[in-house]
Write a protein that holds these residues in place. Structure first.
Motif, PDB file in Angstrom:
ATOM      1  N   LYS A   2       0.821  -1.206   0.000  1.00  0.00           N
ATOM      2  CA  LYS A   2       0.000   0.000   0.000  1.00  0.00           C
ATOM      3  C   LYS A   2       0.854   1.255   0.000  1.00  0.00           C
ATOM      4  O   LYS A   2       0.610   2.192  -0.760  1.00  0.00           O
ATOM      5  CB  LYS A   2      -0.923  -0.014   1.211  1.00  0.00           C
ATOM      6  N   ASP A   3       1.884   1.311   0.863  1.00  0.00           N
ATOM      7  CA  ASP A   3       2.729   2.506   0.932  1.00  0.00           C
ATOM      8  C   ASP A   3       3.460   2.741  -0.368  1.00  0.00           C
ATOM      9  O   ASP A   3       3.597   3.885  -0.823  1.00  0.00           O
ATOM     10  CB  ASP A   3       3.747   2.345   2.080  1.00  0.00           C
ATOM     11  N   LEU A   6       1.041   4.140  -2.950  1.00  0.00           N
ATOM     12  CA  LEU A   6       0.656   5.510  -2.616  1.00  0.00           C
ATOM     13  C   LEU A   6       1.728   6.504  -3.014  1.00  0.00           C
ATOM     14  O   LEU A   6       1.442   7.637  -3.407  1.00  0.00           O
ATOM     15  CB  LEU A   6       0.383   5.615  -1.108  1.00  0.00           C
ATOM     16  N   ILE A  11      -3.668   9.710  -6.323  1.00  0.00           N
ATOM     17  CA  ILE A  11      -4.763   8.887  -5.839  1.00  0.00           C
ATOM     18  C   ILE A  11      -6.081   9.227  -6.535  1.00  0.00           C
ATOM     19  O   ILE A  11      -6.906   8.360  -6.779  1.00  0.00           O
ATOM     20  CB  ILE A  11      -4.912   9.046  -4.313  1.00  0.00           C
ATOM     21  N   LEU A  44      -6.356  -2.506  -7.528  1.00  0.00           N
ATOM     22  CA  LEU A  44      -6.306  -1.160  -6.951  1.00  0.00           C
ATOM     23  C   LEU A  44      -7.620  -0.791  -6.285  1.00  0.00           C
ATOM     24  O   LEU A  44      -7.650  -0.210  -5.205  1.00  0.00           O
ATOM     25  CB  LEU A  44      -5.953  -0.142  -8.036  1.00  0.00           C
ATOM     26  N   SER A  47      -8.036  -2.539  -3.002  1.00  0.00           N
ATOM     27  CA  SER A  47      -7.206  -1.962  -1.941  1.00  0.00           C
ATOM     28  C   SER A  47      -7.743  -0.609  -1.472  1.00  0.00           C
ATOM     29  O   SER A  47      -7.308  -0.087  -0.448  1.00  0.00           O
ATOM     30  CB  SER A  47      -5.765  -1.787  -2.439  1.00  0.00           C
ATOM     31  N   LEU A  49      -7.290   2.181  -2.960  1.00  0.00           N
ATOM     32  CA  LEU A  49      -6.306   3.227  -3.225  1.00  0.00           C
ATOM     33  C   LEU A  49      -6.656   4.084  -4.431  1.00  0.00           C
ATOM     34  O   LEU A  49      -6.427   5.286  -4.438  1.00  0.00           O
ATOM     35  CB  LEU A  49      -4.923   2.594  -3.443  1.00  0.00           C
ATOM     36  N   ASN A  50      -7.187   3.436  -5.471  1.00  0.00           N
ATOM     37  CA  ASN A  50      -7.326   4.133  -6.742  1.00  0.00           C
ATOM     38  C   ASN A  50      -8.234   3.331  -7.648  1.00  0.00           C
ATOM     39  O   ASN A  50      -8.312   2.109  -7.525  1.00  0.00           O
ATOM     40  CB  ASN A  50      -5.934   4.288  -7.382  1.00  0.00           C
TER      41      ASN A  50
END
Length: 358
Positions: A2-3, A6, A11, A44, A47, A49-50
């Motif tokens: 995840k990091d 990112l 995002i 994605l 998660s 995130l996107n």
């Protein structure tokens, strides 16, 4: 994971991918890259995130239909020529070679020619799609690749382009080009890695059961010898050279076989093939060694001797120079698997002809 993701993306931004499905017999030319991007989007979105990629399959013509060489007719949701907005990644899959009095693709080539790095972050091609980029004037003086079987045609049609078909895919500025079929998947995975990091690209590759990076060198393995006129010296010599591969084949001996002087033979042969006779013989030796590596269990030492490539170390150096891989790595990649699954008695290797020649 995840990091890392990112740190490598915006995002809030969904990346618009347009894949133009030109007429062609390989569905995977456009389906393969589409699967890569849509699979990346699924991971994605899971998660949180996107949204990843907005993938659209477009036709090159206004009727939104694409008739494939596989006999399927595909109705696309959009036509490329109707797209006015910016595109993140534009991929041209294949090309229509047939000459027509009224080319229905002309409006598409005009539209494509207006796509620049100002309105399209990445412009790419799969297989013969490089011809579409060339026709639109997008790859002049750039380093590109295409399917190995189209190498000479692209060079002759567009001499201002730097063609290198040793690569699965090539990048020159914002232009990406790939070899053929599965090479489009390699290119798409590289784009996902660029956009969202290596961990996501690896996860997509695992999901699709493909390599992120293929073992060995990233090279296509097309024929080393292009097609020549049947009446030319190269075709007249081919069978004779194959029968005498284990012998010393210098220019004088070959010229004597053709009842020509050494000087005249060298001049005419180079004019017809673009290479000296010694280079031609070397490439035939390697082509025959490739066939034996693929189809037989003979040792590397035996193959080197049969093909007149000297010892094992000499054959290894020649393979590295011409194919960018070693004989043992080549065998592992292309060894005919019939014996491995117990079918060698039903399908004897002696009855198979993979080269299509003779």
């Amino acid at each position: 994971m995840k990091d890392e993701i990112l740190n490598s993306i915006n995002i809030k931004q969904t990346k618009k991918v347009v894949i133009v499905a030109m007429t062609g017999r390989m569905l995977m030319d456009f389906v393969g890259p589409a699967d890569v991007f849509t699979t990346a989007s699924i991971f994605l979105q899971e998660s949180g995130l996107n949204d990843g990629y907005d993938v659209q399959i477009a036709s090159p013509t206004s009727n939104k239909k694409v008739t494939t060489g596989a006999g399927m007719e595909i109705l696309c949701p959009i036509s490329a020529i109707d797209i006015k907005s910016p595109i993140d990644t534009l991929i041209i899959s294949n090309y229509e070679f047939r000459e027509k009095a009224a080319d229905p693709f002309e409006p598409f080539y005009k539209w494509l020619g207006k796509r620049t790095d100002k309105n399209t972050r990445r412009i790419a091609s799969v297989c013969a799609g490089a011809f579409a980029l060339a026709k639109a004037g997008l790859i002049d003086k750039r380093k590109v690749t295409t399917h190995w079987n189209l190498n000479e045609k692209l060079k002759q049609s567009y001499p201002q382009i730097n063609v290198d078909t040793n690569l699965f895919f090539a990048k020159d500025g914002h232009i990406y080009t790939s070899g053929g079929v599965s090479s489009g998947i390699d290119m798409a995975l590289a784009m996902v890695e660029e956009d969202f990091g290596k961990e996501l690209a690896i996860r997509v590759a695992r999901e699709l059961v493909v390599y992120l990076y293929r073992p060995g060198y990233q090279s296509q393995f097309g024929s080393l010898l292009p097609s020549y006129e049947t009446s030319g010296l190269s075709q007249k010599l081919r069978n004779w050279v194959l029968e005498h591969l284990h012998e010393i084949l210098d220019v004088r001996r070959i010229a004597d076989h053709l009842n020509m002087s050494t000087r005249n033979f060298t001049r005419v042969f180079h004019k017809q093939t673009g290479m000296p006779p010694a280079k031609y013989v070397e490439k035939i030796r390697v082509e025959q060694a490739r066939k034996l590596l693929e189809d037989t269990d003979q040792s590397l030492e035996q193959i080197a001797e049969i093909c007149g490539l000297g010892g094992l170390s000499t054959m290894r150096r020649t393979f590295l120079r011409l194919l960018m891989t070693t004989p043992s790595d080549y065998r592992r990649a292309f060894r005919t698997p019939l014996s491995d699954i117990g079918l060698d008695e039903l399908y004897p290797l002696d009855n198979l002809n993979y080269s299509g020649a003779e």
